[in-house]
Write a protein that holds these residues in place. Structure first.
Motif, short mmCIF file in Angstrom:
data_model
loop_
_atom_site.label_atom_id
_atom_site.label_comp_id
_atom_site.label_asym_id
_atom_site.label_seq_id
_atom_site.Cartn_x
_atom_site.Cartn_y
_atom_site.Cartn_z
N GLU A 170 4.90 -11.01 -6.05
CA GLU A 170 3.58 -11.63 -6.05
C GLU A 170 2.56 -10.63 -5.48
O GLU A 170 2.81 -9.96 -4.48
CB GLU A 170 3.57 -12.89 -5.19
N GLY A 171 1.40 -10.55 -6.10
CA GLY A 171 0.35 -9.67 -5.60
C GLY A 171 0.47 -8.24 -6.04
O GLY A 171 -0.30 -7.38 -5.58
N ALA A 172 1.42 -7.93 -6.94
CA ALA A 172 1.59 -6.55 -7.39
C ALA A 172 0.41 -6.08 -8.22
O ALA A 172 0.10 -4.90 -8.26
CB ALA A 172 2.89 -6.41 -8.18
N VAL A 173 -0.23 -7.02 -8.93
CA VAL A 173 -1.41 -6.69 -9.71
C VAL A 173 -2.64 -7.11 -8.89
O VAL A 173 -2.87 -8.30 -8.67
CB VAL A 173 -1.40 -7.41 -11.08
N ALA A 174 -3.42 -6.11 -8.42
CA ALA A 174 -4.58 -6.40 -7.56
C ALA A 174 -5.68 -5.38 -7.84
O ALA A 174 -5.88 -4.42 -7.07
CB ALA A 174 -4.16 -6.35 -6.08
N PRO A 175 -6.38 -5.53 -8.96
CA PRO A 175 -7.41 -4.56 -9.34
C PRO A 175 -8.51 -4.44 -8.27
O PRO A 175 -9.04 -5.44 -7.79
CB PRO A 175 -7.98 -5.13 -10.64
N ASP A 176 -8.80 -3.22 -7.88
CA ASP A 176 -9.83 -2.95 -6.88
C ASP A 176 -10.74 -1.86 -7.44
O ASP A 176 -10.39 -0.67 -7.41
CB ASP A 176 -9.19 -2.50 -5.57
N ALA A 177 -11.88 -2.27 -7.98
CA ALA A 177 -12.78 -1.31 -8.62
C ALA A 177 -13.30 -0.28 -7.62
O ALA A 177 -13.56 0.88 -7.99
CB ALA A 177 -13.95 -2.06 -9.27
N ALA A 178 -13.46 -0.68 -6.37
CA ALA A 178 -14.02 0.25 -5.37
C ALA A 178 -13.09 1.42 -5.10
O ALA A 178 -13.53 2.57 -4.97
CB ALA A 178 -14.31 -0.51 -4.08
N THR A 179 -11.79 1.14 -5.02
CA THR A 179 -10.82 2.21 -4.71
C THR A 179 -10.20 2.80 -5.98
O THR A 179 -9.57 3.87 -5.91
CB THR A 179 -9.69 1.67 -3.83
N ASP A 185 1.57 -0.44 -5.44
CA ASP A 185 2.81 0.24 -5.82
C ASP A 185 4.04 -0.26 -5.07
O ASP A 185 5.13 -0.39 -5.64
CB ASP A 185 2.66 1.75 -5.61
N GLU A 186 3.87 -0.54 -3.78
CA GLU A 186 5.03 -0.94 -2.97
C GLU A 186 5.56 -2.33 -3.35
O GLU A 186 6.65 -2.72 -2.91
CB GLU A 186 4.70 -0.89 -1.48
N LYS A 187 4.81 -3.07 -4.17
CA LYS A 187 5.27 -4.38 -4.63
C LYS A 187 5.92 -4.32 -6.02
O LYS A 187 6.17 -5.36 -6.64
CB LYS A 187 4.12 -5.38 -4.63
N ILE A 188 6.18 -3.12 -6.50
CA ILE A 188 6.86 -2.93 -7.78
C ILE A 188 8.07 -2.04 -7.52
O ILE A 188 7.92 -0.85 -7.19
CB ILE A 188 5.92 -2.27 -8.82
N GLN A 189 9.26 -2.62 -7.63
CA GLN A 189 10.47 -1.93 -7.21
C GLN A 189 11.40 -1.64 -8.38
O GLN A 189 11.59 -2.48 -9.25
CB GLN A 189 11.22 -2.77 -6.17
N PRO A 190 12.01 -0.47 -8.41
CA PRO A 190 13.03 -0.18 -9.42
C PRO A 190 14.32 -0.92 -9.12
O PRO A 190 14.49 -1.49 -8.04
CB PRO A 190 13.23 1.34 -9.31
N VAL A 191 15.26 -0.90 -10.09
CA VAL A 191 16.54 -1.57 -9.93
C VAL A 191 17.61 -0.58 -9.50
O VAL A 191 18.42 -0.85 -8.61
CB VAL A 191 16.95 -2.26 -11.26
N ASN A 192 17.65 0.58 -10.17
CA ASN A 192 18.65 1.62 -9.89
C ASN A 192 20.06 1.06 -9.88
O ASN A 192 20.83 1.24 -8.93
CB ASN A 192 18.34 2.31 -8.55
N HIS A 193 20.40 0.34 -10.94
CA HIS A 193 21.71 -0.32 -11.05
C HIS A 193 22.68 0.56 -11.82
O HIS A 193 22.36 1.07 -12.90
CB HIS A 193 21.56 -1.66 -11.77
#
Length: 434
Positions: A170-179, A185-193
């Motif tokens: 939750e919250g991985a998509v958070a558009p911020d026009a100012a920045t 990025d830290e809310k999107i994790q790989p699986v590496n299975h």
């Protein structure tokens, strides 16, 4: 009518065969549709939604032959179909069958997440393991993996798929026009299975779906199937020929869910049932009789032979049904058919007619009141949490069910009068996925 002591409500799925579930159903309809006509399927979906069904459910198989039912000989690919239906409906859940035996986790995770986005939270995946050698031969193999191997593969497949869905928090998509930062990025994790069957890096290339993950449905009733469902499913489709059989399966599946550390109320049991609805009992019985007079016994024998894994055509039609040892095929359905034949003292001819007509599922013939009595008994005596409805003739039997049975269930307080939630999880009474 049984006394109403339960506050629970029935969950109803519509198991869709565009030409009717009974093998003879298409011969009796006055409005013959087509299993590849999207307009026809949209009409059915809208009828089901008007009837407040929880789900529009489509089965699938990865092989066909000229002896299959007309509805299954040629049909639309389920996820493609349901994506089209998603934009023509607003509330009904959309459930598609997909096999873990000849698919890969990344592709299916992405596809079902896409359907959940397109439908705004109404997607469900009916997880199956393929069992036909005809399917194997469509995927560059001569033989099918063994039963235990297929379920081991399914367990790993589901584990990887769940991790792919969970990789987007939750919250991985958070558009911020100012920045200029669009994702966290830290809310999107790989699986590496890296496992026995699959090697998947991840992350999934689609954001977290509205339900967190689609609702998981399973239909296996073998020991392996029940164990997998207890650990991973939220809805179980099954076939039970009697209330006693239904209660035994219900108890077993709920107990296994509890042993797996889950709340058994979050695993819904929905047996398949073919209601033959009539405005009078005589009307219903006449419809059922007419359907069965049109059954092709040779076709029924071919279906039985395919399920039993042996040629039954050389056996005497008016002799007993042979027993079968545990095999690698569709174990639970074969056992149900054999047990039904023993219990009801059916000949091979009679079982072939039943198998061709209902494919092993329970048939109820009667008025709306009689069908509602039956459903209420199963709900209150813990034989089911609801049913997967299989109309024998389309659209006539679906129309009668919605016109007559649904209002009777509503009158008894056993079924909703409107959709309360925007997601399938909500309407099924399942918790949000965290």
């Amino acid at each position: 009518m049984p006394s109403s002591t339960s506050v629970r409500q029935l969950r109803l799925g519509l198991f869709v065969q565009p030409l009717g579930h009974h093998v003879s159903g298409w011969r009796l309809t006055e409005r013959l549709g087509s299993p590849t006509d999207i307009d026809w399927l949209i009409q059915i979906a809208k009828k089901a939604e008007a009837g407040l069904f929880d789900m529009f459910f489509v089965g699938d198989a990865l092989a066909t032959n000229v002896h299959r039912l007309p509805s299954t000989m040629a049909r639309l690919e389920p996820l493609t179909l349901l994506s089209a239906l998603a934009v023509s409906t607003r509330n009904i859940g959309l459930a598609a069958t997909a096999s873990t035996t000849f698919s890969d986790p990344f592709t299916l995770a992405r596809s079902f997440s896409s359907l959940d986005h397109i439908s705004r939270g109404r997607a469900a995946w009916n997880v199956v393991t393929s069992y036909s050698t005809d399917v194997a031969r469509n995927f560059s193999r001569e033989d099918m993996p063994g039963h235990a191997d297929r379920y081991a593969r399914a367990r790993e497949f589901l584990a990887v798929t769940f991790r792919l869905w969970e990789g987007w928090q939750e919250g991985a998509v958070a558009p911020d026009a100012a920045t200029g930062r669009y994702f966290v990025d830290e809310k999107i994790q790989p699986v590496n299975h890296k496992g026995d069957y699959y090697q998947v890096q991840g992350p999934l290339n689609i954001s977290r779906s509205p339900q967190g993950r689609p609702v998981i449905i399973e239909a296996g009733s073998s020991n392996d199937g029940q164990a997998l469902a207890a650990a991973t499913a939220e809805v179980v489709f099954t076939a039970s020929a009697s209330l006693e059989e239904g209660q035994a399966f219900y108890r077993s599946q709920k107990q296994q869910a509890t042993a797996a550390g889950r709340d058994p109320q979050h695993l819904l049991i929905l047996p398949g049932v073919m209601p033959i609805v009539g405005r009078t009992r005589e009307d219903a019985q006449a419809t059922w009789k007419k359907l069965n007079t049109l059954v092709d016994i040779e076709n029924g024998l071919r279906q039985l032979s395919a399920r039993f894994g042996r040629d039954l055509s050389q056996l005497p039609l008016d002799g007993p049904v042979p027993d079968v040892p545990e095999g690698e095929g569709n174990q639970s359905r074969v056992r149900l058919l054999v047990d039904m034949a023993k219990r009801d003292n059916l000949t091979l001819r009679e079982l072939a007619a039943v198998a061709a007509g209902s494919r092993g599922h329970r048939v109820i013939v009667g008025t709306a009141e009689e069908i509602a009595d039956d459903f209420q008994q199963w709900l209150e005596q813990e034989g089911a949490d609801g049913f997967n409805i299989m109309p024998a003739i389309m659209p006539e039997q679906l129309d009668l069910f919605i016109e007559l049975v649904v209002p009777e269930l509503q009158r008894r307080g056993l079924f909703r009068k409107e959709y309360e939630y925007t997601t399938l999880r909500g309407n099924l009474g399942l918790p949000d996925y965290q």
